[in-house]
Scaffold this active site. Structure first.
Site, PDB file in Angstrom:
ATOM      1  N   GLU A  31     -13.595  -2.775  -1.555  1.00  0.00           N
ATOM      2  CA  GLU A  31     -13.799  -2.965  -0.115  1.00  0.00           C
ATOM      3  C   GLU A  31     -15.179  -2.465   0.297  1.00  0.00           C
ATOM      4  OE1 GLU A  31     -10.664  -1.520   2.454  1.00  0.00           O
ATOM      5  OE2 GLU A  31     -11.804  -2.000   4.257  1.00  0.00           O
ATOM      6  N   GLU A  62      -5.421   4.031  -3.137  1.00  0.00           N
ATOM      7  CA  GLU A  62      -6.861   4.184  -2.892  1.00  0.00           C
ATOM      8  C   GLU A  62      -7.383   5.384  -3.687  1.00  0.00           C
ATOM      9  OE1 GLU A  62      -7.660   4.529   1.297  1.00  0.00           O
ATOM     10  OE2 GLU A  62      -6.656   2.651   1.763  1.00  0.00           O
ATOM     11  N   ASP A  88       0.834  -1.199   0.000  1.00  0.00           N
ATOM     12  CA  ASP A  88       0.000   0.000   0.000  1.00  0.00           C
ATOM     13  C   ASP A  88       0.862   1.240   0.000  1.00  0.00           C
ATOM     14  OD1 ASP A  88      -2.810  -0.171  -0.022  1.00  0.00           O
ATOM     15  OD2 ASP A  88      -2.826  -1.021   1.995  1.00  0.00           O
TER      16      ASP A  88
END
Ligand code: KIV
Length: 286
Positions: A184, A117, A85
């Site tokens: 998610e 993200e 990430d």
């Protein structure tokens, strides 16, 4: 021995409807065990902020934290694809800064790919990274780094407006060159539509059965650590937290009761020398 998953093999898995098993790991032993269990992809998630470092959110996690943990994971799982990430804001300062930060995660951390993200607004960054040879996976739906903007950890894509935006973001990520998208906390219906609309893989967490793969957080899967909350989308396959707590209590009790160590845990001088004899008494053998 596992063979590191490559992007062409990942693509083939989608076309052959072979599910992808992804798991987070944050250190040498967790990565080693994940590799032994033959997970397809290890994610060094910034969830390490919550489950390893004890933060309330992933926001305080730094690039240095991610590099440090990725190095340990790569040592533990040298034959598994490792995705890392990019932490909070490290890919929001323009394509050049994003490339610099991603390059550190690859060169210093040893990761094979990075995860970001966000949606269409990251197209330039993704194009820059992939042009430099850095594989990128996106992350849509509940994006924990934006928790303060979203207003909590809740299911995304419930309204048709939200669903349309998520689908168009997923297509924008694919268009920009991402090799996959993590979904998610998205409704099963929407995740299925997204999966069918993309040629790249979707990997779901709390996104139902229609995704190309699943990902879980190591500590959730194992119920490892007191901070693990009950989440409906998680299946815990063991209760390691209880096992560890019981073992440590037993150790503490045995030390206090002087039941540990016993004869079999101690070392004795088999042939006492003059020095040991002087110290402890008894025969000496020179
Ligand atoms: O940080 C993380 O562990 C993640 C997973 C929840 C997908 O992003």
């Amino acid at each position: 021995m596992n063979k590191i998953l490559t992007l062409p093999r990942l693509k083939a898995m989608k076309s052959q409807s072979k599910p992808i098993a992804m798991l987070t790991a944050y250190d040498y032993p967790s990565a080693m065990l994940a590799e032994e269990a033959e997970v397809d992809i290890i994610l060094v998630g910034d969830s390490l902020g919550n489950v390893v470092l004890g933060y309330q959110t992933t926001i305080p996690v730094t690039l240095e934290d991610m590099i440090y943990h990725t190095r340990a994971v790569v040592r533990g799982a040298p034959n598994t694809m490792v995705v890392v990430d990019m932490p909070f804001a490290t890919y929001r300062l323009g394509p050049e800064a994003t490339l610099r930060n991603a390059a550190r995660l690859m060169q210093e951390g040893g990761a094979h790919a990075v995860k970001l993200e966000g949606g269409a607004e990251l197209a330039d960054e993704i194009r820059t990274l992939t042009a430099a040879g850095i594989p990128v996976i996106g992350h849509l739906g509940l994006t924990p780094q934006s928790v303060h903007q979203i207003g909590g950890y809740k299911v995304q894509g419930k309204s048709s407006l939200e669903a349309e935006k998520l689908l168009s973001d997923a297509k924008a990520l694919e268009q920009a060159g991402a090799f996959g998208v993590v979904l998610e906390l998205v409704t099963e219906e929407l995740a299925t539509v997204v999966t069918r609309s993309l040629e790249i893989s979707t990997i779901g967490i709390g996104a139902g059965r229609g995704c190309d793969g699943q990902v879980l957080v190591y500590h959730d899967l194992l119920r490892y650590g007191s901070g693990v909350r009950d989440k409906r989308f998680v299946k815990s396959y063991a209760n390691i937290g209880d096992t560890i707590r019981t073992a440590i209590s037993e150790y503490v009790q045995e030390v206090k009761a002087q039941h540990f160590p016993t004869d079999k845990h101690v070392f004795s001088a088999e042939q006492p020398t003059t020095t040991t004899a002087a110290l402890y008494g008894g025969d000496t053998k020179q």
